[in-house]
Design an enzyme around this catalytic site. Structure first.
Site, mmCIF file in Angstrom:
data_model
loop_
_atom_site.group_PDB
_atom_site.id
_atom_site.type_symbol
_atom_site.label_atom_id
_atom_site.label_comp_id
_atom_site.label_asym_id
_atom_site.label_seq_id
_atom_site.Cartn_x
_atom_site.Cartn_y
_atom_site.Cartn_z
ATOM 1 N N LYS A 1 29.254 20.530 15.640
ATOM 2 C CA LYS A 1 30.532 19.774 16.321
ATOM 3 C C LYS A 1 31.586 19.518 15.556
ATOM 4 C CE LYS A 1 27.084 16.191 16.849
ATOM 5 N NZ LYS A 1 25.942 17.141 16.764
ATOM 6 N N ALA B 1 21.910 19.140 22.879
ATOM 7 C CA ALA B 1 21.160 20.415 22.386
ATOM 8 C C ALA B 1 21.286 21.417 23.235
ATOM 9 C CB ALA B 1 20.009 19.932 22.302
ATOM 10 N N GLY C 1 10.922 12.654 11.159
ATOM 11 C CA GLY C 1 12.043 13.795 11.306
ATOM 12 C C GLY C 1 13.052 13.281 12.333
ATOM 13 N N GLU D 1 18.454 11.524 11.031
ATOM 14 C CA GLU D 1 19.218 12.183 9.983
ATOM 15 C C GLU D 1 18.557 11.849 8.746
ATOM 16 O OE1 GLU D 1 21.845 14.468 10.079
ATOM 17 O OE2 GLU D 1 21.653 14.392 11.976
ATOM 18 N N ASP E 1 28.032 10.212 15.147
ATOM 19 C CA ASP E 1 27.560 11.490 15.926
ATOM 20 C C ASP E 1 27.785 11.475 17.463
ATOM 21 O OD1 ASP E 1 26.157 14.080 15.901
ATOM 22 O OD2 ASP E 1 24.667 13.056 16.851
ATOM 23 N N LYS F 1 30.554 13.270 20.119
ATOM 24 C CA LYS F 1 30.229 14.003 21.435
ATOM 25 C C LYS F 1 31.219 13.187 22.405
ATOM 26 C CE LYS F 1 25.429 14.570 20.040
ATOM 27 N NZ LYS F 1 24.307 13.957 20.074
ATOM 28 N N GLY G 1 16.476 18.927 18.789
ATOM 29 C CA GLY G 1 15.202 19.794 18.383
ATOM 30 C C GLY G 1 15.779 21.102 18.331
#
Ligand code: NAP
Length: 387
Positions: A141, A170, A224, A227, A238, A242, A361
């Site tokens: 991004k 994604a 996971g 981050e 984040d 967007k 993912g």
């Protein structure tokens, strides 16, 4: 005539880059006969070195037993770079452009940015678009969200040379649909969405009530889902990036400072906390706050969501994000876990145009990158899959 679509994967040793390599090797083979011009990997790079060969890069012994072995692929790519990679010289990433030019491939290569890089990647994107005839597809991004609006317009001036669908949700249709709405002059009035898989997961777990906030955060990190430093999710930046990309696709010259960001928790309190472990321990201070918030939400029948909002009036745009308690019948209230959802209200889509998909993912993101590659394929065909 059969030719190939040449791609150069930058960030090939990462989660997304190695999964992309995997998918191209498995699904874009010429012998599958799907396309007249199958995709071929001619270069890979990480932050230290690169390997370029016009003959194409393949990993031997790829079969169904390795179909989902992401770690295996990652190790093979690292091995290739270690044995055959060339360290970047003083010109950094621009060396990749020189290599392509030197081998007479200018205009025939798509560089894929699957990195987490900042300014150096922006400079590279600009060099590709301004000084060569090659193309870019990015999941990163930063070059589109943290650059100036001028840079954004330079990069995206030719949609056929710049793919960025994977920068939001994604690779679901958000970026592409927003640009289509703008191009068809369907006036967008407002947008609301949950764009963070990790924060969505935390909200769902809090709602289930089986664990306290600090425990949920620790488990999300261990699985996971956040981050490596969860503060990078909790600060909301984040999601803010967007919102900037969406607004810029609608031709608003905004930057990250224009987003009113309410972080998931007050991170100023933790400014002196250094390590991730210390931070996880310190967030026990938040457990009581969230327990009380969720009890009152449950009593009022409300749902807790981390929501990004865009409101457009005339030529003004307002972007904000933060935790909200939503009515159970609102469109975002039905979301569960790490899924993302966006609802766009426009002059034509008055009742809301919705997109709901996995928001993160490696597998879906790599698929999103391959979907960006499709319109760049020469002679792409439809429903005719034998050679
Ligand atoms: N994972 C997701 O679900 C998802 C979803 C949508 C979008 N994305 C975006 O996709 C990108 C990749 O994510 P990831 O999870 O795959 O990250 P990652 O596992 O950390 O991998 C990053 C890769 O980029 C390389 N890299 C970093 N800085 C570089 C530079 N300056 N020049 C060249 N290579 C550089 C790294 O190489 P070294 O190992 O040498 O540093 C590594 O190969 C990110 O921008 C992310 O925001 C990810």
């Amino acid at each position: 005539m059969m030719s190939t679509q040449n791609v150069f994967i930058i960030g090939a040793t990462g989660n997304v880059g190695s999964e992309l390599f995997h998918q191209i090797e498995l699904f874009d083979k010429p012998e599958l006969g799907k396309h007249q011009n199958p995709t071929r990997i001619i270069g890979i790079a990480d932050s230290q070195s690169y390997f370029f060969t016009e003959a194409g890069i393949h990993v031997a012994n790829l079969d169904s037993t390795t179909l989902n072995s992401h770690d295996w692929m990652c190790k093979r790519i690292k091995g290739l770079l270690m044995c055959q990679g060339k360290p970047f010289g003083n010109s950094g990433l621009e060396e990749l452009l020189h290599q392509v030019r030197f081998n007479g491939l200018d205009g025939e290569v798509i560089f894929i940015d699957a990195t987490t890089g900042g300014q150096e990647l922006l400079e590279f994107h600009k060099a590709v678009i301004k000084t060569s005839a090659n193309s870019i597809v990015t999941a990163n991004k930063n070059p589109v969200a943290l650059s100036t609006m001028d840079d954004f317009q330079t990069l995206t001036a030719d949609r056929h040379r710049y793919g960025m669908r994977s920068t939001i949700m994604a690779g679901a249709d958000t970026v592409v649909d927003i640009m289509d709405f703008y191009d068809t002059s369907d006036h967008i009035e407002s947008i609301e969405g949950c764009f963070s898989g990790s924060l969505g997961y935390i909200c769902s777990m809090l709602e289930d009530g089986d664990a306290v906030f600090s425990q949920i955060l620790r488990e999300a990190l261990e699985d996971g889902l956040t981050e490596p430093d969860p503060r990078d999710d909790l600060n909301g930046l984040d999601v803010a990036r967007k919102l900037v990309i969406i607004a810029r696709c609608l031709n608003f010259p905004v930057c990250i400072e224009d987003v009113s960001v309410n972080s998931f928790i007050d991170l100023e309190k933790y400014e002196s906390v250094r390590s991730v472990e210390e931070f996880l321990e310190a967030t026990k201070q938040e457990d009581e706050y969230f327990a009380n918030l969720l009890t009152s939400a449950r009593n009022d029948g409300k749902k807790l969501r981390y929501v990004g909002r865009i409101k457009i009036e005339e030529k003004n745009i307002k972007m904000s994000l933060g935790l909200e308690l939503l009515d159970p019948d609102s469109s975002l209230a039905t979301l569960r876990g790490a899924k993302n959802k966006i609802t766009i209200f426009s002059a034509i889509h008055r009742n809301g145009y919705m997109i709901e998909a996995d928001g993160a993912g490696a597998e879906v993101t790599a698929n999103g990158i391959r979907r960006d590659l499709l319109p760049m394929l020469q002679h792409r065909r439809c429903g005719m899959y034998s050679i």
